[in-house]
Design a protein around this motif. Structure first.
Motif, short mmCIF file in Angstrom:
data_model
loop_
_atom_site.label_atom_id
_atom_site.label_comp_id
_atom_site.label_asym_id
_atom_site.label_seq_id
_atom_site.Cartn_x
_atom_site.Cartn_y
_atom_site.Cartn_z
N GLY A 53 0.92 -1.17 0.02
CA GLY A 53 -0.13 0.15 -0.12
C GLY A 53 0.78 1.42 0.04
O GLY A 53 0.46 2.41 0.09
N PRO A 106 -10.60 13.53 3.59
CA PRO A 106 -10.16 12.21 3.83
C PRO A 106 -10.73 11.57 5.00
O PRO A 106 -11.14 10.32 5.18
CB PRO A 106 -8.57 12.16 4.04
CG PRO A 106 -8.11 13.33 3.07
CD PRO A 106 -9.13 14.32 3.29
N ILE A 109 -13.87 9.24 4.22
CA ILE A 109 -13.73 7.84 3.50
C ILE A 109 -14.26 6.73 4.03
O ILE A 109 -13.96 6.71 5.51
CB ILE A 109 -12.09 7.60 3.33
CG1 ILE A 109 -11.70 8.71 2.30
CG2 ILE A 109 -11.73 6.34 2.89
CD1 ILE A 109 -9.98 8.62 2.19
N ALA A 111 -14.26 3.02 5.14
CA ALA A 111 -13.41 2.04 4.99
C ALA A 111 -13.44 1.02 6.31
O ALA A 111 -13.21 1.55 7.36
CB ALA A 111 -11.89 2.17 4.89
N PRO A 145 -9.80 0.90 0.78
CA PRO A 145 -8.79 1.41 1.29
C PRO A 145 -8.13 0.90 2.48
O PRO A 145 -6.86 1.21 2.73
CB PRO A 145 -9.40 2.91 1.71
CG PRO A 145 -10.64 3.07 1.05
CD PRO A 145 -11.22 1.88 1.00
N GLY A 175 -3.86 -1.78 1.19
CA GLY A 175 -4.33 -0.37 1.09
C GLY A 175 -3.91 0.37 2.40
O GLY A 175 -3.82 -0.40 3.31
N ARG A 176 -3.95 1.67 2.20
CA ARG A 176 -3.86 2.50 3.46
C ARG A 176 -4.28 3.86 3.07
O ARG A 176 -4.26 4.56 1.93
CB ARG A 176 -2.32 2.66 3.60
CG ARG A 176 -1.41 3.43 2.75
CD ARG A 176 0.20 3.51 3.05
NE ARG A 176 0.81 4.14 2.18
CZ ARG A 176 1.20 5.72 2.41
NH1 ARG A 176 0.98 5.94 3.87
NH2 ARG A 176 2.03 6.23 1.60
N ILE A 177 -4.83 4.31 4.17
CA ILE A 177 -5.42 5.88 4.14
C ILE A 177 -4.38 6.95 4.41
O ILE A 177 -3.76 6.61 5.41
CB ILE A 177 -6.59 5.96 5.07
CG1 ILE A 177 -7.66 4.89 4.85
CG2 ILE A 177 -7.06 7.40 5.18
CD1 ILE A 177 -8.76 4.99 5.57
N THR A 178 -4.28 7.87 3.49
CA THR A 178 -3.19 8.74 3.70
C THR A 178 -3.76 10.25 4.05
O THR A 178 -4.94 10.30 3.94
CB THR A 178 -2.40 8.96 2.33
OG1 THR A 178 -3.24 9.47 1.30
CG2 THR A 178 -1.92 7.44 2.08
N TYR A 182 -6.15 8.00 -0.44
CA TYR A 182 -5.83 6.68 0.11
C TYR A 182 -5.34 5.85 -1.10
O TYR A 182 -5.26 6.30 -2.57
CB TYR A 182 -6.84 5.57 0.64
CG TYR A 182 -8.08 5.47 -0.51
CD1 TYR A 182 -7.94 4.01 -1.16
CD2 TYR A 182 -9.07 6.06 -0.57
CE1 TYR A 182 -8.95 3.78 -2.10
CE2 TYR A 182 -10.29 5.74 -1.63
CZ TYR A 182 -10.11 4.34 -2.27
OH TYR A 182 -10.98 4.63 -3.13
N ASP A 183 -4.48 4.72 -0.83
CA ASP A 183 -3.52 4.37 -1.87
C ASP A 183 -3.68 2.95 -1.83
O ASP A 183 -3.81 2.34 -0.61
CB ASP A 183 -1.85 4.78 -1.89
CG ASP A 183 -1.51 6.14 -2.15
OD1 ASP A 183 -2.19 6.78 -2.73
OD2 ASP A 183 -0.57 6.41 -1.48
#
Length: 759
Positions: A53, A106, A109, A111, A145, A175-178, A182-183
């Motif tokens: 991620g 964000p 989001i 998730a 995410p 995945g990861r929230i930034t 997220y990526d």
């Protein structure tokens, strides 16, 4: 006992058609000059990528860069409200995709840690693949995410069920929230996919997708999708490359061991009776000798107790209830056997000692076959006004064959055969079907013929149990069934008309066709208003008329109905529906009419609520009298934190007639799950029902009180869809007029271990 020779010969005849049509379907037409078409050549990556991620691997710099640029719902190919940058590349053994999904806020989001195929209401990104580039069958791989996966087989030729989430591929995601959004990273081994042979450059259709659920559920894609299009895969971008992609050995062995113990008792305050502890080993084997063909074998597949059927009440309904298949061997590749009539319902193969299956594609040809030995078969005994299941007390051999040839993306023709045979029992069904589709026009047709033989003991038992309203004196019924349909669908208008005719002697014992001895016609249509940037962004009005006659021309049903439906804020959907009909029952035509309203919305991002109400004059089948029936249903689910989910569905209905309440019925399906981390999950299921009747309002004796409830607790640890450990316990209780006190009558514990081994 080996599979009967005529079953094998019938299957051979089906597949003998394949070489006669061995040519590729037409290539899709080129895009209009000057139009924007996403796509390009997918490059080979240089260097390693860790699926974590974090988009910091140097190899991503050499990938093809794409943009998810369009809002196709509720927008009309308008610019996407959020930016998503996608990178695509490959190595010799896998396809790699990354998503950099920006978000203006964000904190909004959605998730959650969930089980596989359970995150479709979250934010997510998706990779949709048409690896044969024929606009018929594709893969949909999505990731939320937090890296939770969902995967679907898409079948453009099946208007009733285009997306089937029962397929579970082996692939990696993270995945990861930034601070920006997220990526997500994905690695899809080529051994998980099927695509043409050759080793040179491939040409695939690909859609890059993003689900952005806010006040409305925005569906964002990398390509335009005209609203008049009735073929989503036809709009996907064209991508080349992938030369030298290797699928590996394509062999997977999944041994399974299930251990269980169950206790039952017949009345309260009596000792529990224990059955022997069961130890059920089994094994599934999958092998793809070529990218175009997959062979599967299974020994002793089981339902296990991992998944619980949704509780249904066969209340005031004369037809048998339908339950979804849950066994992996029968789920995977199920779309290969789909036809307009449901002639293959694999839960009719109740307790197979073994099973073999082959599925594949070559050029315009699609084929599949199943052979099995069933130790505990059952028969859905159909009728004109009712049906029911009856056990067949002998082992049977099963064979199914399906072949379809697609001349191009517009026209196809197929054949299917299902064969089931025992010592003094047989049921054979063969048929042909076709489909033509061009622009807004679609025509489908199917013709089937069946021939059966039943043991006299089975006939006598079915008559005693009253599972059908047909005369069963003929032990060797023969019959035909056919259906033809035309539909028209463009940007705003929809029209559909069809006719079907099923003989009284038609039997499809491997399918789910509970009504025979009738013909039915329907004509209906509707109009859709699209109101971009409005509170109600989509409004649809639909109406239809249908009429049904018994095989002797007796009118069974004449029905008019209309529905108004709208999509609005808070991801809401609202419908208002009304129906009026004449309905035949016990030699009398009854008038029924009702109105109902249905609404579903999200007042909060993590809370879904729904309600349904139905009020009108309906028929009480047990009494053969009409009354004022009211039905109310409330359902919903809520997420608490990242991993805890609660869900509920409560239905209550009652009927007033003759100055009293003839019946009251309540049904509850509820529970929740706690996902500790991506691998561990604890699930609780609660189910219950209660039916109360007033004997004074019935001529025949009825059960005045019936109540039951059940609970199940299951822990699971999943390394991947093939390697997992399950452990659980269940408990059930009931009461009726003969047992006036609610008491526990069943309890059980179980454990199941599966291991996916790839040599």
């Amino acid at each position: 006992m080996p599979t009967p020779r005529r079953c094998i010969l019938a299957l051979a005849c089906l597949f003998a058609l394949q070489p006669a049509f061995a040519q590729a379907p037409d290539a899709p037409p080129p895009p209009p000059p000057g139009s924007y078409v996403p796509g390009g050549s997918i490059p080979k990556l240089q260097g390693d990528i860790a699926i974590d991620g974090v988009l910091d691997d140097a190899a991503w710099q050499g990938a093809l860069v794409q943009d998810i640029a369009y809002d196709i719902q509720p927008g009309d190919n308008t610019p996407a409200p959020v930016k998503t940058v996608v990178r695509i590349g490959y190595t010799d053994d896998a396809l790699y995709v990354s998503y950099h999904a920006l978000d203006p806020d964000p904190a909004k989001i959605l998730a959650h840690l969930r089980d596989r195929d359970a995150a479709f209401n979250d934010d997510w990104v998706g990779l949709f693949l048409d690896t044969f580039n024929d606009h018929r069958r594709g893969y949909e791989l999505v990731v939320n995410p937090l890296g939770v996966q969902g995967d679907i087989i898409r079948d453009e030729t099946n208007a009733d069920n285009q997306e089937d989430s029962s397929w579970d591929g082996l692939w990696q995601s993270a995945g990861r929230i930034t601070a920006e959004g997220y990526d997500v990273e994905m690695r899809i081994p080529f051994s998980t996919l099927r695509f043409p042979n050759g080793g040179g450059d491939q040409r695939w259709g690909i859609s890059l997708f993003r689900n952005w659920p806010r006040d409305k559920r925005h569906q964002l894609t990398s390509h335009r999708v005209p609203r008049e299009s009735n073929c989503f895969e036809c709009e996907w971008g064209q991508y080349t490359g992938l030369a030298g992609a290797k699928q590996g050995r394509n062999l997977e062995v999944v041994p399974t061991v299930t251990v269980g113990a169950e206790q039952t008792r017949d009345a309260a305050n009596t000792p529990w009776k224990s059955a022997d502890t069961s130890i059920e080993p089994g094994v599934d084997v999958s092998w793809a000798p070529s990218p175009n063909m997959t062979l599967n074998a299974t020994i002793n597949p089981d339902f296990s107790q991992v998944e619980t059927d949704q509780l249904q009440l066969g209340f005031n309904d004369s037809f048998a209830l339908f339950y979804q298949e849950k066994r992996p061997f029968f789920l995977e590749g199920a779309d290969y056997f789909t036809t307009p009539f449901n002639v293959l319902y694999t839960r009719q193969i109740a307790d197979p000692d073994y099973g073999l299956r082959v599925t594949g594609r070559s050029g315009g040809s699609t084929y599949g076959a199943i052979v099995a030995r069933d130790a505990a078969p059952q028969v859905l005994v159909p009728g004109v006004l009712g049906s029911g299941f009856e056990a067949l007390d002998e082992k049977v051999d099963v064979a199914v064959g399906r072949y379809r040839y697609d001349f191009n993306q517009h026209a196809s023709i197929g054949v299917i055969g299902t064969f089931r045979e025992g010592d003094d029992y047989s049921n054979d069904v063969v048929g042909v079907d076709g489909r033509w589709k061009s622009g807004p026009h679609t025509v489908t047709a199917q013709f089937l013929r069946s021939q059966s033989e039943y043991p006299q003991e089975f006939i006598d038992r079915a008559i005693d149990d009253g599972v059908t309203d047909l005369d069963l004196s003929d032990r060797t019924p023969v019959g035909d069934a056919w259906r033809t349909e035309y539909s028209f669908s463009n940007r705003n208008w929809y029209f559909d008309t069809w006719h079907m005719d099923v003989d009284p002697g038609f039997r499809a014992d491997l399918g789910f066709i509970g009504q025979v001895g009738y013909d039915k016609s329907l004509a209906g249509g509707g109009y859709t208003w699209f109101r971009d940037d409005k509170a109600l962004n989509r409004i649809n009005l639909y109406a239809d008329f249908d009429i049904t006659h018994r095989f002797d021309s007796q009118l069974l049903e004449r029905e008019w109905e209309a529905q108004l439906q709208a999509d609005g804020p808070m991801q809401s959907n609202f419908s208002l529906h009304a129906l009026t009909r004449a309905r035949f029952w016990q030699d009398t035509l009854f008038d029924e009419h009702y109105a109902d309203v249905n609404i579903q919305f999200r007042p909060l991002p993590k809370l879904l609520l729904g309600a349904y109400a139905n009020v009108g004059e309906m028929l009480d089948l047990t009494a053969a009298k009409t009354g004022r029936r009211t039905l109310l249903e409330l359902w919903g689910n809520t997420d608490i934190g990242r991993g805890l989910t609660l869900n509920w569905d409560v239905t209550k209905q009652w009927m007033r007639r003759g100055g009293g309440t003839a019946f009251e019925a309540t049904l509850v399906n509820a529970g929740g799950s706690w996902q500790f981390d991506p691998r561990q999950r604890l699930r609780l299921t609660l189910q219950g029902s209660e039916v109360l009747r007033d004997q004074t309002l019935y001529v025949d004796t009825v059960n005045e009180t019936a109540r039951d409830w059940a609970a199940q607790l299951v822990y699971s640890y999943k390394v991947n869809p093939r390697t997992a450990l399950y452990a659980g316990a269940s408990y059930g209780a009931f009461m009726d007029d003969d047992n006036p006190d609610l008491f526990g009558n069943t309890r059980s514990v179980f454990a199941k271990f599966t291991y996916g081994w790839q040599p």
